[in-house]
Design an enzyme around this catalytic site. Structure first.
Site, PDB file in Angstrom:
ATOM      1  N   SER A 216       0.869  -1.175   0.000  1.00 57.02           N
ATOM      2  CA  SER A 216       0.000   0.000   0.000  1.00 57.02           C
ATOM      3  C   SER A 216       0.900   1.217   0.000  1.00 57.02           C
ATOM      4  O   SER A 216       2.010   1.187   0.550  1.00 57.02           O
ATOM      5  CB  SER A 216      -0.910  -0.033   1.223  1.00 57.02           C
ATOM      6  OG  SER A 216      -0.635   1.056   2.069  1.00 57.02           O
ATOM      7  N   LYS A 217       0.423   2.274  -0.639  1.00 53.96           N
ATOM      8  CA  LYS A 217       1.268   3.464  -0.756  1.00 53.96           C
ATOM      9  C   LYS A 217       1.649   4.018   0.610  1.00 53.96           C
ATOM     10  O   LYS A 217       2.604   4.757   0.753  1.00 53.96           O
ATOM     11  CB  LYS A 217       0.572   4.533  -1.599  1.00 53.96           C
ATOM     12  CG  LYS A 217       0.487   4.115  -3.050  1.00 53.96           C
ATOM     13  CD  LYS A 217      -0.045   5.175  -3.972  1.00 53.96           C
ATOM     14  CE  LYS A 217      -0.138   4.552  -5.374  1.00 53.96           C
ATOM     15  NZ  LYS A 217      -0.982   5.264  -6.296  1.00 53.96           N
ATOM     16  N   ARG A 218       0.868   3.650   1.615  1.00 54.28           N
ATOM     17  CA  ARG A 218       1.155   4.177   2.956  1.00 54.28           C
ATOM     18  C   ARG A 218       2.175   3.331   3.719  1.00 54.28           C
ATOM     19  O   ARG A 218       2.607   3.693   4.796  1.00 54.28           O
ATOM     20  CB  ARG A 218      -0.138   4.293   3.764  1.00 54.28           C
ATOM     21  CG  ARG A 218      -0.854   5.629   3.523  1.00 54.28           C
ATOM     22  CD  ARG A 218      -2.323   5.509   3.763  1.00 54.28           C
ATOM     23  NE  ARG A 218      -2.907   4.715   2.680  1.00 54.28           N
ATOM     24  CZ  ARG A 218      -3.932   3.891   2.801  1.00 54.28           C
ATOM     25  NH1 ARG A 218      -4.502   3.714   3.938  1.00 54.28           N
ATOM     26  NH2 ARG A 218      -4.405   3.230   1.758  1.00 54.28           N
ATOM     27  N   ASP A 219       2.517   2.179   3.146  1.00 56.43           N
ATOM     28  CA  ASP A 219       3.460   1.285   3.806  1.00 56.43           C
ATOM     29  C   ASP A 219       4.849   1.934   3.828  1.00 56.43           C
ATOM     30  O   ASP A 219       5.537   2.011   2.816  1.00 56.43           O
ATOM     31  CB  ASP A 219       3.503  -0.036   3.018  1.00 56.43           C
ATOM     32  CG  ASP A 219       4.294  -1.111   3.716  1.00 56.43           C
ATOM     33  OD1 ASP A 219       5.091  -0.762   4.606  1.00 56.43           O
ATOM     34  OD2 ASP A 219       4.108  -2.290   3.391  1.00 56.43           O
TER      35      ASP A 219
END
Ligand code: GLU
Length: 447
Positions: A216-219
């Site tokens: 996920s881009k937030r990882d």
């Protein structure tokens, strides 16, 4: 056979992400393998999410990765325009045709003249397609609600615009992420409604992190934007190689493959159905292999940028070449040269117990004194230092480990490390002599 035409269709909503880069790369490889065209189309209909400079940055990083396209907003082509917001009349025309045919209807906002246009999903139709990656996939129309093809502001939704564009741009194959599988039946309905032939679809698997969770881009544990890799000094050729292995495997075991080889070996049958693991260590390893393939001059040129950014003074080109030569084998990315430099030059000179014990046992004082004297009048090139090491050995009858390790310990504090003559040349005469003096004083006190 019809001409292969494939496209990468980013929304200009942010930086180039590794997942998008993969879609772009496989479409590019597909086109080149089959002698087709590769098109970049900008899907900018999600107006609120578009970001300033998003398109330019996408194109810039695709090009950095080594992708070359045949048609795009910046290059033009016979199938333009290549930005969806410049094609609104076309979508309008075809939405109206569906209204006229009774295959879509107006959905008025409450108490308003404004309306969206909805596609009328036919009852009891099975939509099936032969996915390049997954084989036959089937969907029932009853599971899909009538959906909006044109919003009340005259802007089409993705699932409608994509069909109009793929049709008129004569796209033959579509490779894209797995998240688009459920969009495909909607798109097939539109092809059917117009009596057009759909392209062949292939949905690539998700990319997962080391815990098998969808990336996920937030990882924050995984660096995911191509710009970040560029900034760290990853090489574009290595990135291309690594990304090509995310969901595809070559026939041979060898995984270091240049673009030409990947294009040649590419086989859509070898696109994987299982999630692709983003393995950071593998990326670092591949990049280090590409760094080793650089010539000293190339590596020096690339390293200079990072050293200068860190305000590290580069005394001469020769010095820089020596620096990159001794660290070439330890670099996973070029920006690491800064840390390696700092560890090498700025760590306080310290002799750990084991190292010190070694020179105590070997009674190295006369060796160190002789070496120091020889160095004092030397030009301090690696070649000359190498000769003086041997000469100091001869004059004091010291050989092998006591000679080489003894001198290394006395000048660097370490028992092991990169080439000693090169290390000393890099450290420079003042530092080396001062360290030898410190070691000699300490040894004299203890012996
Ligand atoms: N704009 C869509 C995306 O970025 C393209 C999907 C497609 O390839 O059809 O996901």
């Amino acid at each position: 056979m019809e001409k292969v035409r494939v496209r990468y269709a980013p929304s200009p909503t942010g930086l180039l992400h590794i997942g998008n880069a993969r879609s772009a790369l496989f479409n590019y490889v597909y086109a080149r393998h089959f002698g087709g065209d590769f098109i970049v189309r900008i899907e900018d209909t999600d107006v609120l999410r578009n970001v300033e400079g998003g398109e330019a940055s996408q194109l810039n990083y695709l090009s950095w990765l080594g992708l070359v396209w045949d048609e795009s907003p910046d290059k033009g082509g016979n199938y333009g325009p290549y930005r969806q917001l410049e094609r609104l009349d076309l979508y309008k025309k075809y939405a109206e045709e569906l209204l006229d045919k009774g295959l879509a209807y107006k959905d008025f906002r409450e108490d308003s003249e404004q309306y969206a246009i909805r596609f009328k999903v036919p009852a009891n139709v099975t939509y099936a397609f032969d996915d390049i990656v997954r084989g036959t996939l089937k969907f029932e129309s009853k599971d899909v609600e009538d959906w909006i093809i044109m919003k009340d502001n005259g802007i089409p939704t993705y699932n409608f615009a994509v069909v109009i564009d793929d049709h008129f741009m004569e796209i033959s194959h579509v490779l894209r992420g797995e998240e688009h599988i459920t969009n495909t039946p909607k798109q097939l309905m539109v092809y059917d409604a117009f009596g057009w032939e759909a392209p062949q679809f292939g949905h690539m698997t998700i990319i997962v992190n080391e815990n098998k969770k969808k990336l996920s881009k937030r990882d924050k544990n995984v660096i995911q934007f191509i710009s970040e890799y560029e900034a760290m000094g990853y090489l574009p050729e290595a990135m291309f190689n690594f990304i090509s292995l995310l969901g595809w495997s070559p026939t041979e075991n060898e995984e270091i493959l240049d673009q030409e080889t990947i294009i040649k070996q590419f086989d859509p049958k070898r696109l994987s159905k299982a999630p692709a693991m983003f393995d950071k260590d593998k990326l670092a390893y591949i990049n280090s292999r590409y760094i080793k393939m650089l010539s000293t001059d190339e590596l020096a040129l690339k390293s200079r940028v990072f050293l200068e950014k860190a305000n590290i003074e580069i005394p001469s080109d020769e010095w820089l070449k020596l620096l990159v030569e001794i660290f070439k084998d330890r670099m996973s990315y070029i920006g690491q040269i800064v840390e390696l430099y700092q560890a090498f030059f700025h760590n306080a000179f310290e002799l750990n117990d084991e190292a010190y014990q070694f020179i105590v046992e070997n009674k190295s004082v006369s060796l160190l004194e002789t070496f120091k004297k020889l160095l004092e009048t030397s030009d301090f090139t690696p070649e000359e230092i190498e000769i003086l090491i041997k000469q100091a050995g001869k004059e004091t009858e010291t050989k092998g480990k006591p000679l080489f390790m003894g001198l290394r310990i006395a000048t660097t504090g370490d028992m092991h490390g990169p080439s000693l003559p090169v290390s000393l040349a890099l450290l420079g005469k003042d530092i080396v002599i001062s360290r030898l003096n410190q070691t000699i004083t300490r040894l004299r006190g203890d012996l």
